[in-house]
Every structure is written in structure tokens, then in C-alpha cells.
Scaffold this motif. Sequence first.
Motif, short mmCIF file in Angstrom:
data_model
loop_
_atom_site.label_atom_id
_atom_site.label_comp_id
_atom_site.label_asym_id
_atom_site.label_seq_id
_atom_site.Cartn_x
_atom_site.Cartn_y
_atom_site.Cartn_z
N GLY A 132 20.98 -24.38 -14.99
CA GLY A 132 21.57 -24.68 -13.69
C GLY A 132 20.79 -24.17 -12.50
O GLY A 132 19.57 -23.95 -12.56
N ARG A 163 27.39 -20.35 -24.45
CA ARG A 163 28.15 -19.19 -23.96
C ARG A 163 29.55 -19.63 -23.56
O ARG A 163 30.53 -19.08 -24.05
N THR A 164 29.65 -20.65 -22.69
CA THR A 164 30.97 -21.12 -22.27
C THR A 164 31.09 -22.61 -22.60
O THR A 164 30.31 -23.41 -22.09
N LEU A 203 25.00 -25.36 -21.16
CA LEU A 203 25.76 -26.57 -21.46
C LEU A 203 26.62 -27.01 -20.27
O LEU A 203 27.83 -27.24 -20.39
N GLY A 204 25.98 -27.08 -19.09
CA GLY A 204 26.62 -27.77 -17.96
C GLY A 204 26.24 -29.24 -18.06
O GLY A 204 25.87 -29.73 -19.14
N ALA A 205 26.28 -29.95 -16.95
CA ALA A 205 25.98 -31.39 -16.98
C ALA A 205 24.57 -31.65 -17.52
O ALA A 205 24.35 -32.63 -18.25
N SER A 206 23.61 -30.77 -17.20
CA SER A 206 22.23 -31.00 -17.66
C SER A 206 22.15 -30.83 -19.18
O SER A 206 21.61 -31.70 -19.88
N GLN A 260 23.78 -33.52 -21.20
CA GLN A 260 23.03 -34.78 -21.25
C GLN A 260 21.83 -34.69 -22.19
O GLN A 260 21.50 -35.65 -22.88
N ARG A 290 20.82 -38.80 -16.19
CA ARG A 290 21.40 -39.99 -15.53
C ARG A 290 22.55 -39.54 -14.65
O ARG A 290 22.95 -38.37 -14.70
N LYS A 346 35.39 -25.68 -14.23
CA LYS A 346 33.95 -25.94 -14.05
C LYS A 346 33.87 -27.42 -13.69
O LYS A 346 34.77 -28.17 -14.02
N ARG A 347 32.78 -27.85 -13.09
CA ARG A 347 32.62 -29.28 -12.81
C ARG A 347 32.49 -30.00 -14.15
O ARG A 347 31.55 -29.73 -14.92
N TRP A 359 29.42 -22.78 -10.65
CA TRP A 359 28.49 -22.68 -9.53
C TRP A 359 29.19 -22.85 -8.20
O TRP A 359 28.76 -22.30 -7.18
N PRO A 381 17.73 -17.48 -16.02
CA PRO A 381 18.44 -16.26 -16.42
C PRO A 381 17.49 -15.19 -16.91
O PRO A 381 16.43 -15.49 -17.46
N ASN A 394 32.23 -18.95 -14.78
CA ASN A 394 30.89 -18.88 -14.16
C ASN A 394 30.53 -20.16 -13.41
O ASN A 394 29.40 -20.63 -13.46
O1 N01 Z 1 24.11 -26.20 -14.57
P1 N01 Z 1 25.51 -25.43 -14.83
P2 N01 Z 1 23.75 -27.74 -14.79
N1 N01 Z 1 22.74 -17.11 -21.10
O2 N01 Z 1 25.51 -24.30 -13.88
C1 N01 Z 1 24.36 -21.45 -19.00
C2 N01 Z 1 25.01 -31.33 -11.23
N2 N01 Z 1 24.40 -32.13 -12.26
O3 N01 Z 1 22.34 -27.92 -14.38
O4 N01 Z 1 28.82 -21.33 -18.41
C3 N01 Z 1 23.29 -18.19 -21.64
O5 N01 Z 1 26.65 -26.36 -14.80
C4 N01 Z 1 25.74 -21.50 -18.47
O6 N01 Z 1 26.61 -20.77 -19.32
P3 N01 Z 1 27.97 -20.14 -18.71
C5 N01 Z 1 26.50 -31.20 -11.51
O7 N01 Z 1 27.19 -31.07 -10.31
C6 N01 Z 1 24.78 -33.41 -12.31
O8 N01 Z 1 24.09 -28.18 -16.13
O9 N01 Z 1 27.55 -19.41 -17.47
N3 N01 Z 1 23.68 -19.28 -20.97
C7 N01 Z 1 26.00 -22.99 -18.42
O10 N01 Z 1 26.39 -23.48 -19.66
C8 N01 Z 1 26.55 -29.94 -12.31
O11 N01 Z 1 27.82 -29.34 -12.30
C9 N01 Z 1 24.29 -34.22 -13.25
O12 N01 Z 1 28.47 -19.27 -19.75
C10 N01 Z 1 23.45 -19.27 -19.65
C11 N01 Z 1 24.62 -23.54 -18.08
O13 N01 Z 1 23.69 -22.51 -18.35
C12 N01 Z 1 25.49 -29.12 -11.63
O14 N01 Z 1 24.46 -30.04 -11.31
C13 N01 Z 1 23.38 -33.75 -14.19
C14 N01 Z 1 22.86 -18.17 -19.00
C15 N01 Z 1 24.48 -23.90 -16.62
O15 N01 Z 1 25.36 -24.93 -16.30
C16 N01 Z 1 24.88 -28.03 -12.46
O16 N01 Z 1 24.67 -28.51 -13.80
C17 N01 Z 1 22.98 -32.44 -14.12
C18 N01 Z 1 22.50 -17.07 -19.78
N4 N01 Z 1 21.96 -15.98 -19.24
C19 N01 Z 1 23.49 -31.64 -13.15
N5 N01 Z 1 22.78 -18.48 -17.68
C20 N01 Z 1 24.80 -35.60 -13.27
O17 N01 Z 1 25.49 -36.05 -12.40
C21 N01 Z 1 23.29 -19.70 -17.54
N6 N01 Z 1 23.70 -20.18 -18.72
C22 N01 Z 1 24.49 -36.39 -14.37
#
Ligand code: N01
Length: 537
Positions: A382, A210-211, A187-190, A193, A56, A330-331, A496, A151, A494
Motif C-alpha cells: 500500500g 496479516r489482516t 492483501l489490500g486491493a493491490s 488483484q 485493473r 477497510k476499503r 489507510w 514496511p 489498519n
Molecule cells: O494497500 P492497502 P493497497 N507486514 O493499504 C499489508 C486503491 N487501489 O495498495 O491490513 C505484513 O489496502 C496490510 O496488512 P494489514 C484502493 O483504494 C485500488 O492494496 O495492515 N503486511 C495490507 O494487507 C485501495 O484501498 C485499486 O494487516 C503488511 C496491505 O499490506 C488502496 O489503493 C487497486 C505490512 C496493504 O493494503 C490501497 O490498496 C489497488 C507488514 N509490515 C489499489 N504492512 C483498484 O481500484 C502492510 N501490510 C483496482
Amino acid sequence: MADVTSPEYDAIVIGAGFSGLAMLHHLREIGQRTIVLEAGGGVGGTWYWNTYPGARTDSEFYYYSFSFSEEVRNEWVWTERYPSQPEVLRYLEFLASRLGLNKDIRLNTRVERAEYDESTRKWTVTTDSGDTLTATYLISGMGVLAEPNLPDIPGASSFAGELYHTARWPRDREVDLRGKRVGVIGLGASGVQIVPVVAEVAGELVVFQRTPNYVVASSNYTVDDEWMARVRKEYPENFKRAREHIFAVPFESPRHGAKELDPGERERIFEEKWREGGFHFMLETFSDLATDEESNHHASEFIRKKIRETVKDPETAELLCPKDYPFNGKRPPGGHGYYEAYNRDNVRLVDIREHGIDEITPDGVRVGGVHHELDVLIFATGFDAMTGTLTAIDIVGRDGVVLRDKWSDGLKTNLGLGVHGFPNFFMILGPQTPYANLPVAIQEGVQWIAGALKYARDNGITELESTKDAEEEWAAQVAEAGSATIMAKGVDANAWFIGANVPGKPIEFNVYMGGADDYFKRCDDVAAGGYRQFLGS
Ligand code: N01
């Protein structure tokens, strides 16, 4: 209107998400014969692909849409404060159909190459079916968070269970997670959720962290008729206010810095905005959370306190508290029962910060020698953000220069809209555009591009191309604005937006942190000055 079998256009737009749809509408308004090429089987872009459970918006409905079409504004009904993915997709489908856009959109068509011919001053686009189309203008609406980041974890291809990336969730069938052992990596926004929603149905959920993130609670509720009617009336004013805001949202900007107030008053404001949730906490509490370390520390501490209050197991709570980087590094994602999910008996948090994942095996994930057996593994890892879609295809400008090569040692764009050496090529939400609420930034971007094309036609200009000087100045400006913010600490997290989430990507600000309001003014100034910075050399 364009005939979809004809290979010659005034403009080719890549992508039929928010950007491509708005661009098509505005190009039609100025009489440009336009075709939109879309890789997906439907319109919607991000909202077409990201069908994972729990998807969402993090923005509220009243500023997560366009203001330009009165019909759409008046007829569309939002039902949730934070609309779900199916609802945003329906909105975009409605917009496309209400504005009659579909006949100029070719679906299931992936662009592989676009090349500029200096002698004819035309772009030739080649699609995955081998078709070629030509146009005077090439416009990317390919999205900023669209190219999935997979990854390189040892053994990933050996996994014998179900393996998904959140941004490529199956669309042709229901994914049944009931009773299954599910792992989530990311554990980014995706990830934030998907975790609470999957936790409700999975037999067991193992979250590999990880973070840790600073997740700001967001309370969702139904939009009633009265609220919708009020918002309809306020759309133009809201959009105007959003245009004047650093993050392109119709919010009041706070007047005080966090460290200026006494602890009691500071806490009261944090609490009040925490209850309002999401971006209200990030943007309406204090003026200096993104610029002052001490003030930011207060916000970071406040969120850590909330995590400790919410998560019952103290060890899990400590693991979930970010400590190595500040809030905004981070965002910040919006949470809908995210921390609460860790109080469930079927959810386990596994820390992979120190040693990473040893390997993915056919039936699970091994961390620190411990094997976690899984039926399903979800990558919420991500995107190759901002540049990923543009460097994944061959965009070839003057002298055979490929865009990906031009950017290999650093980003160069003029306001994120155009690139020197790439005449008549424009980007909607290109790299170095603002870090902001995207529908508003998109509307501004497409209207600016349509204005530039109209100006060129009215003034007999055959090539619009960023000057070299303008893009060098903009690169310096982007770097300077970014380094003045806390977001520069995104390197340690880390993030984006600074290119730190994709191994090997140059570390630099991929977005403009100087404020969307400031950016829109700069774009207005360029237009008012007769687009001098886009007249080549
Ligand atoms: O991606 P992210 P996202 N081993 O890059 C982990 C928008 N968005 O898709 O932090 C283990 O934020 C990585 O870990 P670390 C929004 O702008 C919006 O979630 O690198 N873990 C991190 O936790 C958002 O900011 C909405 O240590 C690994 C995660 O993957 C942007 O999109 C919803 C790894 C990536 O987090 C991106 O969000 C969704 C590895 N080798 C997205 N590599 C809404 O508005 C990566 N990770 C609702």
C-alpha cells in the motif's frame, strides 16, 4: 501556450495523472499559462506506475472516466467492464493527445521543493535537476495513493531474489514469474488483484496474510458496441447522477436498512447485488451498512458465508474470514477469482497475524520459525495515503512554515482544497476530500479550482488563501462525519483512510465520510458565496 523552457507561469501543476491532465485542460480554458511537472516518464500517474499483473479498476468503465470532453467521450472505446491498467493508461494517453496537452507537460521531472515568496506573491518550484520555475499558483495533482509504503520488516534488504512493490513494478522489462516460488505480502486491493493472476503462472505462491479483507466478487466482461454506444449517450446524465451520490457513482441509493427486512428478503438482495458485483454490493444493497452495526453484521456474515462456500479447505477459509472488524472497516477490494485461487495446489496461505514475520532472509521469509523459500518477493503493502506525496516534498508557505510540519499534529485543510498559510496553493484530491469514485471527484475538484482562479482574476484578487476558521471548522466536520460511520473501526484494521496503515501517522480521518454529494454541494456554496472562506486571515 506555455513554452516548456520558460521559467515563469501562471500555474504550475504537479503530476500528470487523471488530476493533472484535467487541471491543465481547465486552466487552459481560462487562459492560464500552465506547466505540468511529472516525475514519471509518461502521463498516467497511478496508471503509469501500477503495472503489476492483474491491475485493473475496481470501478466500472462508465463512471471511471471524465465527462467534460465531448470529443474524448465520443471517440474513446472501452473494452472491459473493469478496464485493465494498460487500457486506463491508454485512455489517459489518448485524452492527453486528443486535447493537445503534451506540449505543456514536462516528464521525468520530480518536484522537490516549492516555496511561497510573500513579497512577490509567487511560488518557486525546484525540481530534481536543480531547475527552478515560478508561478502565481501551485496546484498538487500528486495523487492520493501514490507514495509507496515499504514496511520495516527485519532483513528486507538482505533478500537476494527479485523484490518488487506493486506500485513500482518494472516498466522496462517483462517480469517472468513462470515456475518461480513467489511470495506476496499485503492483501489490500493491490494484493487481492495480483494473487489470482500470479497463481496461474507461479510454480508456488505463498501468501502472507496479516489482516484478511472482505473481498467482493466482481465479474468482468467485454463491453460490446451497443453498450458503448448507450454509455456515450448517457455520459452527461451519468455524471450528473454520480455527482448526487455519496460515493460519486451513478447508482440508485437503497431505501431500506438491512435490519428492517426479514432474513429471506435481506438474503435475496445480498445475493442479487453480489452477482452484480463490486461496488453494487457495497452501495446498492442497504442504506445503513456504513452506519449501523447490526445491519453491517449481516453483510459481514454474508461475505464470510461466501468465503466458506468458495474456499474448499476449511482451515484456509477460516483464516480468510475477517472477524476482528466489520465490512467497510477497510476499503473493500473487488475480487476476480481471488478466493478461488486458494483452491489451487500451488497456493498456500500463511497467517502472520499473531506473530508477524520473523525476518526476511536472502532466500525467503521466516514466519514462526518456519522458513518459506522464495525466488521472488512482492510487497503489496500500500501507500502513505492522502498526505504522503504532499509531505514527501518541502512545500513552504508563509513564514517558512512547511506543510508537513503544519500537519504533524493533525490535518487542517479547507475542504481538502486549500490550506491556511499557503496562499494560491490548491490540492486536487487533497486530504479531507471525500471517500469516493475518484475520476468524478477529480473533475469536480479541478473545475472548482479553475472557477476560483477565474473569479480571482476577474475580481482583482491576488491571493486566494483559506481562512483559519474555515479549516478548523472543516477539520471538526471531517472528524464528526467519520466518527458517525463504521469506517471508524478502520483503526482496528489498519485502514489507510484513517491513517492507521503507516506506523506513527496520526490516527484521524484522512477523507471526508459525509458523502461526495454533500461535499460537492459545500464546494458549490463556497463558490456561489464569492469564495469568502478563501480570502485569507
Ligand atoms: O494497500 P492497502 P493497497 N507486514 O493499504 C499489508 C486503491 N487501489 O495498495 O491490513 C505484513 O489496502 C496490510 O496488512 P494489514 C484502493 O483504494 C485500488 O492494496 O495492515 N503486511 C495490507 O494487507 C485501495 O484501498 C485499486 O494487516 C503488511 C496491505 O499490506 C488502496 O489503493 C487497486 C505490512 C496493504 O493494503 C490501497 O490498496 C489497488 C507488514 N509490515 C489499489 N504492512 C483498484 O481500484 C502492510 N501490510 C483496482
